[in-house]
Scaffold this active site. Structure first.
Site, PDB file in Angstrom:
ATOM      1  N   LYS A  56      -4.931  -5.244  91.848  1.00 55.56           N
ATOM      2  CA  LYS A  56      -5.666  -5.311  90.584  1.00 55.56           C
ATOM      3  C   LYS A  56      -7.041  -4.701  90.774  1.00 55.56           C
ATOM      4  O   LYS A  56      -7.618  -4.754  91.861  1.00 55.56           O
ATOM      5  CB  LYS A  56      -5.775  -6.740  90.073  1.00 55.56           C
ATOM      6  N   LYS A 115       2.564  -8.000  86.162  1.00 55.96           N
ATOM      7  CA  LYS A 115       1.697  -9.108  85.779  1.00 55.96           C
ATOM      8  C   LYS A 115       0.884  -8.691  84.562  1.00 55.96           C
ATOM      9  O   LYS A 115       0.027  -7.815  84.640  1.00 55.96           O
ATOM     10  CB  LYS A 115       0.787  -9.507  86.938  1.00 55.96           C
ATOM     11  N   GLU A 164       4.553 -19.087  84.509  1.00 57.61           N
ATOM     12  CA  GLU A 164       3.265 -19.579  84.989  1.00 57.61           C
ATOM     13  C   GLU A 164       2.787 -20.776  84.172  1.00 57.61           C
ATOM     14  O   GLU A 164       2.769 -20.739  82.949  1.00 57.61           O
ATOM     15  CB  GLU A 164       2.223 -18.460  84.921  1.00 57.61           C
ATOM     16  N   ASN A 185      -0.932 -21.619  88.272  1.00 57.43           N
ATOM     17  CA  ASN A 185      -2.188 -20.873  88.315  1.00 57.43           C
ATOM     18  C   ASN A 185      -3.312 -21.866  88.572  1.00 57.43           C
ATOM     19  O   ASN A 185      -3.624 -22.702  87.727  1.00 57.43           O
ATOM     20  CB  ASN A 185      -2.413 -20.126  86.994  1.00 57.43           C
ATOM     21  N   GLU A 215      -0.763 -19.706  92.765  1.00 54.65           N
ATOM     22  CA  GLU A 215      -1.466 -18.476  92.408  1.00 54.65           C
ATOM     23  C   GLU A 215      -2.962 -18.732  92.226  1.00 54.65           C
ATOM     24  O   GLU A 215      -3.354 -19.762  91.693  1.00 54.65           O
ATOM     25  CB  GLU A 215      -0.938 -17.916  91.082  1.00 54.65           C
ATOM     26  N   SER A 216      -3.761 -17.775  92.638  1.00 53.65           N
ATOM     27  CA  SER A 216      -5.202 -17.737  92.382  1.00 53.65           C
ATOM     28  C   SER A 216      -6.008 -18.701  93.265  1.00 53.65           C
ATOM     29  O   SER A 216      -5.579 -19.811  93.549  1.00 53.65           O
ATOM     30  CB  SER A 216      -5.522 -18.038  90.916  1.00 53.65           C
TER      31      SER A 216
END
Length: 259
Positions: A56, A115, A164, A185, A215-216
Site C-alpha cells: 500500500k 483489498k 473483516e 481489524n 489485521e493492522s
C-alpha cells in the site's frame, strides 16, 4: 466519520469506472476469464503462522508511506517469505490502483487479495478480471443481504473471501454467514485507534475450521508473541513491511516466534 467519506467517494469512483467499462462488459470479462485462482484459504489454513504481506502507498491514519524498496524488490522478497499478498486498490485514501494488482500478478504466483471497500458486484467481477484470488468484505459497510450476495458471487467466480470484523456484533454476522476466513481489524475504522486486544477478545468466538486472521497494528516481536496466544492462523502485515528494508527477513523471524 472517515469510513463514511471513503464509501461516499468510492461510489463516485464506481460511476466513473462504469462509464469506461459497463457493468455488463465487466461481468462478461470476469465470466470469460480462464485463469485458475490460487487458493487464498489454503495458503492461510496450513500449520504454523501464515503471513499476508501487504502493498500500500498510503493510509488515512499514516499518510503517505515512504517505502524503502522498490515494488519489484518487495514482491521478490514476499515471494520468498510470505504466504499471500494483499494489494490496496482504493484510490483516494490509500493511493491504491488496480494497476498495482495487475503488476504484482505478473510478478508472483502467490494468492493475492484485492483489498478495497467493496460495495458493488461490479468490483467483484473486476477483481476476477484483474487477477485477484480473493476479495475483502468489510462487515461495517455492508448489511447481511449485501454481504451474502457478494460472498456467494466471489465463490461462484472461484475466489475466496476474507470477511473483516472489528466487534462482537460483526463477528456474529460473519459466523452466521459461515465465512471460511474471518479477519479482525485491530484498527477501528471509525476513529482509527488500534488495539490488539480486539483480536484477543474476538478469538473466543472463533469456531473450529475457520481461518482466523489478525489485521493492522502488528509492528513488533512483542505484538507477534501476544497474538500467538490468540489462536490466529495468519497475520496481515502492512506498515511494518512497507517501512522495512528487508521484509523477507522480518517475515521469517516472526514466523519463528510461532514455531
Amino acid at each position: 466519520m472517515i469510513l463514511d467519506d471513503i464509501v461516499r467517494d468510492k461510489r463516485k469512483r464506481l460511476e466513473e469506472s462504469k462509464k469506461k467499462i459497463s457493468e455488463g462488459e465487466m461481468k462478461r470479462l470476469a465470466m470469460a476469464s480462464e485463469r485458475q485462482s490460487v487458493s487464498f484459504y489454503e495458503a492461510l489454513a496450513k500449520p504454523g503462522l501464515s503471513i499476508i504481506g501487504e502493498f500500500k502507498k498510503a493510509s488515512p491514519s499514516m499518510g503517505v508511506i515512504k517505502s524503502k524498496i522498490e515494488l519489484t524488490d518487495r514482491i521478490d522478497q514476499y515471494n520468498e517469505a510470505v504466504d499471500a499478498i494483499s494489494c490496496l486498490t482504493e484510490e483516494d485514501y490509500f493511493n491504491g490502483s488496480i494497476a498495482y494488482l495487475k503488476q504484482i500478478r505478473e510478478m508472483s504466483d502467490l494468492p493475492i487479495i484485492r483489498k478495497d471497500f467493496i460495495i458493488d458486484e461490479y468490483q467483484i467481477y473486476e477483481a476476477k478480471t484483474i487477477g485477484a484470488d480473493a476479495i475483502l468484505l468489510i462487515a461495517a459497510i455492508l448489511d447481511d443481504k449485501e454481504m451474502k450476495v457478494f460472498y456467494d458471487l466471489a465463490y461462484h467466480l472461484g475466489m475466496d473471501v476474507l470477511v473483516e470484523v472489528h466487534d462482537e456484533e460483526e463477528m456474529q454476522r460473519a459466523l452466521h454467514l459461515q465465512a471460511k476466513i474471518i479477519g479482525v481489524n485491530n484498527r477501528n475504522l471509525k476513529d482509527f485507534t488500534i488495539s490488539l486486544e480486539t483480536t484477543k477478545r474476538l478469538s473466543e468466538l472463533v469456531t473450529e475450521g475457520t481461518v482466523f486472521v489478525s489485521e493492522s497494528g502488528v509492528t513488533t516481536e512483542e505484538d507477534i508473541a501476544f497474538l500467538k496466544g490468540c489462536k490466529v492462523n495468519a497475520l496481515l502485515i502492512g506498515r511494518a513491511f512497507m517501512e522495512s528494508e528487508n521484509p523477507r527477513e522480518l517475515a521469517k523471524s516472526w514466523k519463528q516466534i510461532f514455531d
